[in-house]
Design a protein around this motif. Structure first.
Motif, PDB file in Angstrom:
ATOM      1  N   ASP A 199      14.570   0.564  50.884  1.00  0.00           N
ATOM      2  CA  ASP A 199      13.676   1.897  50.514  1.00  0.00           C
ATOM      3  C   ASP A 199      14.631   2.992  51.131  1.00  0.00           C
ATOM      4  O   ASP A 199      15.042   3.237  52.091  1.00  0.00           O
ATOM      5  N   PRO A 200      14.718   4.304  50.107  1.00  0.00           N
ATOM      6  CA  PRO A 200      15.533   5.159  50.604  1.00  0.00           C
ATOM      7  C   PRO A 200      15.112   6.088  52.015  1.00  0.00           C
ATOM      8  O   PRO A 200      16.152   6.373  52.810  1.00  0.00           O
ATOM      9  N   ASP A 201      13.897   5.835  52.135  1.00  0.00           N
ATOM     10  CA  ASP A 201      13.372   6.494  53.449  1.00  0.00           C
ATOM     11  C   ASP A 201      13.730   5.615  54.544  1.00  0.00           C
ATOM     12  O   ASP A 201      14.186   6.365  55.728  1.00  0.00           O
ATOM     13  N   ALA A 202      13.829   4.418  54.519  1.00  0.00           N
ATOM     14  CA  ALA A 202      14.377   3.631  55.454  1.00  0.00           C
ATOM     15  C   ALA A 202      15.667   3.841  55.876  1.00  0.00           C
ATOM     16  O   ALA A 202      16.256   4.030  56.917  1.00  0.00           O
ATOM     17  N   TRP A 203      16.648   4.077  54.700  1.00  0.00           N
ATOM     18  CA  TRP A 203      17.852   4.281  54.701  1.00  0.00           C
ATOM     19  C   TRP A 203      18.248   5.718  55.267  1.00  0.00           C
ATOM     20  O   TRP A 203      19.099   5.710  56.342  1.00  0.00           O
ATOM     21  N   ALA A 204      17.425   6.723  55.116  1.00  0.00           N
ATOM     22  CA  ALA A 204      17.482   7.857  55.780  1.00  0.00           C
ATOM     23  C   ALA A 204      17.224   7.820  57.095  1.00  0.00           C
ATOM     24  O   ALA A 204      17.990   8.634  58.103  1.00  0.00           O
ATOM     25  N   ALA A 205      16.098   6.870  57.657  1.00  0.00           N
ATOM     26  CA  ALA A 205      15.843   6.824  58.975  1.00  0.00           C
ATOM     27  C   ALA A 205      17.071   6.053  59.860  1.00  0.00           C
ATOM     28  O   ALA A 205      17.255   6.446  60.778  1.00  0.00           O
ATOM     29  N   ILE A 206      17.415   5.081  59.086  1.00  0.00           N
ATOM     30  CA  ILE A 206      18.606   4.180  59.695  1.00  0.00           C
ATOM     31  C   ILE A 206      19.856   5.224  59.819  1.00  0.00           C
ATOM     32  O   ILE A 206      20.332   5.114  61.194  1.00  0.00           O
ATOM     33  N   ARG A 207      20.162   6.024  59.079  1.00  0.00           N
ATOM     34  CA  ARG A 207      21.257   7.093  59.030  1.00  0.00           C
ATOM     35  C   ARG A 207      20.887   8.129  60.315  1.00  0.00           C
ATOM     36  O   ARG A 207      21.998   8.202  60.852  1.00  0.00           O
ATOM     37  N   LEU A 208      19.790   8.480  60.355  1.00  0.00           N
ATOM     38  CA  LEU A 208      19.414   9.595  61.403  1.00  0.00           C
ATOM     39  C   LEU A 208      19.627   8.905  62.599  1.00  0.00           C
ATOM     40  O   LEU A 208      20.133   9.511  63.513  1.00  0.00           O
ATOM     41  N   THR A 209      19.069   7.685  62.694  1.00  0.00           N
ATOM     42  CA  THR A 209      19.226   7.172  64.232  1.00  0.00           C
ATOM     43  C   THR A 209      20.439   6.781  64.527  1.00  0.00           C
ATOM     44  O   THR A 209      21.073   7.013  65.710  1.00  0.00           O
ATOM     45  N   LEU A 210      21.303   6.185  63.755  1.00  0.00           N
ATOM     46  CA  LEU A 210      22.766   6.098  63.876  1.00  0.00           C
ATOM     47  C   LEU A 210      23.497   7.349  64.341  1.00  0.00           C
ATOM     48  O   LEU A 210      24.309   7.377  65.266  1.00  0.00           O
ATOM     49  N   ALA A 211      23.441   8.435  63.438  1.00  0.00           N
ATOM     50  CA  ALA A 211      23.703   9.675  63.824  1.00  0.00           C
ATOM     51  C   ALA A 211      23.457  10.289  65.276  1.00  0.00           C
ATOM     52  O   ALA A 211      24.378  10.685  65.927  1.00  0.00           O
ATOM     53  N   THR A 212      22.225  10.095  65.487  1.00  0.00           N
ATOM     54  CA  THR A 212      21.880  10.577  66.796  1.00  0.00           C
ATOM     55  C   THR A 212      22.376   9.850  67.943  1.00  0.00           C
ATOM     56  O   THR A 212      22.951  10.585  68.809  1.00  0.00           O
ATOM     57  N   ALA A 213      22.702   8.654  67.847  1.00  0.00           N
ATOM     58  CA  ALA A 213      23.239   7.819  68.800  1.00  0.00           C
ATOM     59  C   ALA A 213      24.566   8.064  68.973  1.00  0.00           C
ATOM     60  O   ALA A 213      25.257   8.479  70.190  1.00  0.00           O
ATOM     61  N   LEU A 214      25.236   8.342  67.749  1.00  0.00           N
ATOM     62  CA  LEU A 214      26.647   8.724  67.623  1.00  0.00           C
ATOM     63  C   LEU A 214      26.974  10.155  68.533  1.00  0.00           C
ATOM     64  O   LEU A 214      28.033  10.228  69.161  1.00  0.00           O
ATOM     65  N   VAL A 215      25.812  11.069  68.382  1.00  0.00           N
ATOM     66  CA  VAL A 215      26.173  12.413  69.354  1.00  0.00           C
ATOM     67  C   VAL A 215      25.854  12.160  70.847  1.00  0.00           C
ATOM     68  O   VAL A 215      26.513  12.351  71.394  1.00  0.00           O
ATOM     69  N   VAL A 216      24.591  11.588  70.990  1.00  0.00           N
ATOM     70  CA  VAL A 216      23.849  11.386  72.157  1.00  0.00           C
ATOM     71  C   VAL A 216      24.644  10.453  73.184  1.00  0.00           C
ATOM     72  O   VAL A 216      25.258  10.967  74.345  1.00  0.00           O
ATOM     73  N   VAL A 217      25.178   9.328  72.677  1.00  0.00           N
ATOM     74  CA  VAL A 217      26.018   8.531  73.765  1.00  0.00           C
ATOM     75  C   VAL A 217      27.296   8.897  74.324  1.00  0.00           C
ATOM     76  O   VAL A 217      27.434   9.142  75.549  1.00  0.00           O
ATOM     77  N   PRO A 218      28.229   9.567  73.302  1.00  0.00           N
ATOM     78  CA  PRO A 218      29.311   9.999  73.748  1.00  0.00           C
ATOM     79  C   PRO A 218      29.119  11.115  74.874  1.00  0.00           C
ATOM     80  O   PRO A 218      29.779  11.491  75.924  1.00  0.00           O
ATOM     81  N   LEU A 219      28.165  12.049  74.608  1.00  0.00           N
ATOM     82  CA  LEU A 219      27.909  13.244  75.305  1.00  0.00           C
ATOM     83  C   LEU A 219      27.300  12.883  76.625  1.00  0.00           C
ATOM     84  O   LEU A 219      27.755  13.341  77.859  1.00  0.00           O
ATOM     85  N   ASN A 220      26.596  11.839  76.668  1.00  0.00           N
ATOM     86  CA  ASN A 220      26.003  11.177  78.026  1.00  0.00           C
ATOM     87  C   ASN A 220      27.245  10.601  78.845  1.00  0.00           C
ATOM     88  O   ASN A 220      26.970  10.644  79.902  1.00  0.00           O
ATOM     89  N   ALA A 221      28.161  10.072  77.978  1.00  0.00           N
ATOM     90  CA  ALA A 221      29.042   9.166  78.811  1.00  0.00           C
ATOM     91  C   ALA A 221      30.122  10.328  79.289  1.00  0.00           C
ATOM     92  O   ALA A 221      30.486   9.715  80.733  1.00  0.00           O
ATOM     93  N   ILE A 222      30.352  11.330  78.708  1.00  0.00           N
ATOM     94  CA  ILE A 222      31.301  12.460  79.281  1.00  0.00           C
ATOM     95  C   ILE A 222      30.581  12.921  80.558  1.00  0.00           C
ATOM     96  O   ILE A 222      30.922  12.913  81.692  1.00  0.00           O
ATOM     97  N   PHE A 223      29.366  13.156  80.428  1.00  0.00           N
ATOM     98  CA  PHE A 223      28.589  13.680  81.638  1.00  0.00           C
ATOM     99  C   PHE A 223      28.523  12.500  82.697  1.00  0.00           C
ATOM    100  O   PHE A 223      28.961  12.898  83.814  1.00  0.00           O
ATOM    101  N   GLY A 224      28.360  11.470  82.269  1.00  0.00           N
ATOM    102  CA  GLY A 224      28.194  10.333  83.345  1.00  0.00           C
ATOM    103  C   GLY A 224      29.579  10.177  84.111  1.00  0.00           C
ATOM    104  O   GLY A 224      29.782   9.929  85.350  1.00  0.00           O
ATOM    105  N   LEU A 225      30.778  10.238  83.237  1.00  0.00           N
ATOM    106  CA  LEU A 225      32.078  10.034  83.868  1.00  0.00           C
ATOM    107  C   LEU A 225      32.337  11.250  84.921  1.00  0.00           C
ATOM    108  O   LEU A 225      32.763  11.046  86.118  1.00  0.00           O
ATOM    109  N   SER A 226      31.971  12.585  84.266  1.00  0.00           N
ATOM    110  CA  SER A 226      32.338  13.876  84.981  1.00  0.00           C
ATOM    111  C   SER A 226      31.631  13.757  86.441  1.00  0.00           C
ATOM    112  O   SER A 226      31.936  13.818  87.558  1.00  0.00           O
ATOM    113  N   ALA A 227      29.981  13.499  86.205  1.00  0.00           N
ATOM    114  CA  ALA A 227      29.191  13.159  87.506  1.00  0.00           C
ATOM    115  C   ALA A 227      29.717  12.250  88.491  1.00  0.00           C
ATOM    116  O   ALA A 227      29.876  12.451  89.575  1.00  0.00           O
TER     117      ALA A 227
END
Lengths: 297, 286
Positions: free
Chosen positions: A77-105
């Motif tokens: 379903d296209p809506d499911a695909w949109a949801a999967i894409r948004l979930t992946l994109a969110t993780a792709l932004v959030v995980v590196p940012l929190n990793a840089i913070f984690g390393l720095s802290a």
């Protein structure tokens, strides 16, 4: 929380018997009778099956209840695909940012001594004790239409709430401590001698980090990334508050599941859920593998 | 005491300690990021509630629906945490002390509630424990409504809180030296007596930590609960859900009041736990 710590010692009841007493012939004074042991193991197994194994099985069973075609339709379903894409994109932004913070802290907390270190360390843990719905609510208070910066954002035509920046902010908050929490005890235990030696020998800061620190913490860092990623992709409460549930636009996978469920499309909901179950299983396998790697080093 | 003084004297001064580079950079980044993502956003709740007068705030939180939501949240979280203490200690004990087939698998599975998205857990538990579900059939047959009830909420919270107790008690049991147990046995103590009087007291700090974490997590839990709870006001409406409802009705003061109460409760819980921990360590510590 290190699931497999002390694995080698796990069978201590059998191996630590005094005077080489046999495991089956003589009952050790520090163990229970076989009947009690079996009873306790049995109770635990029932508990684990009821609480952990059945929920996993139920997802797949419900997903395939109306046949594989319905499940396949839900995945494509296209809506499911949109949801999967948004979930992946969110993780792709959030995980590196929190990793840089984690390393720095972790770097400033474990490599230096300064006033307020204990306070800083406990402030990092705050998101653990805040409800996810509150994590979403605070960003509505800041950036919502009636929020503090609402009029300012509106004047520039920017949207944070009911849009992807809000989803990222909520997820950032909820997964904030994960990498730092893995790294701080690890780097604390490793001390600073190796880094100090490298500096004495003339290493630059960046070289020091990539050649000495990073190889020392890589398994712990990966472990933190895996947990952070699992939580980022699965976050529901915080994202639910800020997303606005716009189909195909601001729905992440957990939100898509919720909508399908409330529309009584149970098989479709469980079909999408089964993807997240696979993600959870992959996470557990990676956790197990990384933990063994970490113990070897 | 004396060794402490000697140690502090032996320590190099703060400045001299900073041989390594990057202190200002990392501390600066850490503080800015922490403020932007956590501290400033979270302070909005406190500042927002200052905009209300004391009597308004009091009127809000003494609203019958809010009180009953908090009652339900606290009671179900407490029962789930207590249930998890019993079964969690048992699980940790079995995993550390006994060997049986599939042990590695089960040990790894304990972390599932951390790894599985809460919404998935919610719909799955509802499917199992509702009237036609695999386990629900049995519960309903003996007259216990295991879904859309306080029992259902508790089941979801048991799932969510399960790893907390197991993972805090497990390391203590693994490092536990069996010598004192042997001594107790030689002196004639029964096994159960040894457990209650010798082993259990040593586990109490870990149990307390796990209990508080599970309890606090339960009060704030949303995703896994809302599907199985049924969400009936005054009956199965939990505090986080009521906050969400207030938000959807643009009742910001109401939502702020609930959020502030929830924050206060979880910080109070953590504070009490630390206090007890600290006193326990002073009395029993080496």
């Amino acid at each position: 929380m290190h699931p497999f710590e002390g694995k080698a010692k796990a069978n201590s009841a059998g191996s630590s018997l005094p005077y080489g007493a046999g495991r089956t012939t003589v009952q050790a004074v520090t163990s229970e009778s076989q009947a009690v042991r079996r009873l306790l193991i049995g109770i635990m197994l029932i508990f684990i099956v009821l609480m952990l194994i059945l929920p996993l099985a139920a997802v797949f069973s419900q997903a395939l209840k109306k046949g594989a075609e319905v499940a396949a339709l839900a995945w494509t379903d296209p809506d499911a695909w949109a949801a999967i894409r948004l979930t992946l994109a969110t993780a792709l932004v959030v995980v590196p940012l929190n990793a840089i913070f984690g390393l720095s802290a972790a770097w400033c907390i474990t490599k230096f001594s300064f006033r307020g270190k204990g306070l800083l360390s406990s402030l990092i843990d705050i998101p653990f004790s805040v409800s996810p719905v509150i994590a979403g609510f605070i960003f509505i208070l800041l950036f919502g239409a009636h929020g503090w910066f609402g009029p300012l954002l509106d004047a520039h035509g920017w949207q944070i709430i009911f849009s992807w920046p809000g989803i990222i902010l909520g997820t950032l908050f909820v997964t904030f401590p994960f990498v730092a929490r893995e790294l701080i005890p690890l780097m604390q235990a490793q001390g600073i001698q190796e880094e100090e030696a490298a500096i004495t020998l003339g290493a630059t800061g960046w070289k020091l980090f990539t050649r000495i620190t990073l190889p020392n913490i890589k398994w712990g860092l990966l472990y933190g990334l895996v947990i952070c990623n699992a939580r980022a992709m699965g976050e529901f409460g915080a994202v639910s508050v800020v997303s606005g549930h716009i189909r195909g636009v601001t729905n992440t996978m957990p939100l898509h599941i919720e909508i399908l469920y409330h529309e009584y499309q149970f098989s479709a909901a469980f079909a999408v859920a089964s993807l997240l179950v696979l993600l959870a299983c992959l996470t557990l396998v990676l956790q197990y593998w990384l933990d063994r790697k970490r113990q070897v080093h | 005491m004396l060794t402490n003084i000697a140690e502090t004297k032996a320590k190099p001064s703060r400045k001299a300690h900073r041989v390594l580079p990057g202190f200002r950079l990392t501390l600066g980044f850490t503080l800015v990021y922490l403020s932007l993502i956590v501290l400033i956003p979270l302070s909005t709740i406190v500042l927002q509630s200052f905009q209300m007068s004391g009597s308004d705030f009091l009127a809000l939180i003494t609203d019958k629906r809010i009180i009953s939501a908090f009652k339900i949240s606290l009671l179900t979280s407490l029962s789930a945490a207590l249930f998890n203490v019993a079964l969690g200690v048992l699980t940790a004990w079995v995993l550390v002390r006994y060997s049986f087939p599939g042990k590695t698998f089960i040990n790894g599975l304990i972390d599932l509630p951390f790894a599985l998205p809460t919404a998935v857990a919610g719909i799955s538990l509802t499917a199992i424990y509702s009237q036609n579900g695999w386990i629900g059939q049995i519960f309903y047959a003996v007259g216990i409504p295991s879904a859309y009830s306080a029992v259902g909420i508790t089941i979801a919270l048991v799932f969510i809180g399960l790893p907390f107790i197991v993972r805090t008690v497990q390391p203590v049991l693994e490092e536990w030296d069996t010598e004192t147990e042997e001594a107790a046995a030689i002196l004639g103590a029964y096994r159960l007596r040894t457990f209650v009087f010798i082993i259990l007291p040593q586990l109490i700090p870990a149990i307390l930590t796990g209990f508080t974490l599970a309890f606090a997590r339960g009060i704030g839990e949303y995703g896994s609960v809302i599907f199985i709870s049924g969400n009936m006001p005054f009956k199965t409406e939990i505090a986080p859900l009521l906050m969400m409802t207030k938000l959807e009705q643009f009742d910001y003061p109401g939502a702020t009041a609930i959020a502030l109460m929830m924050l206060l409760i979880s910080f109070l819980l953590l504070f009490i736990m630390n206090l007890i921990q600290w006193r326990y360590a002073r009395r029993w510590g080496s």
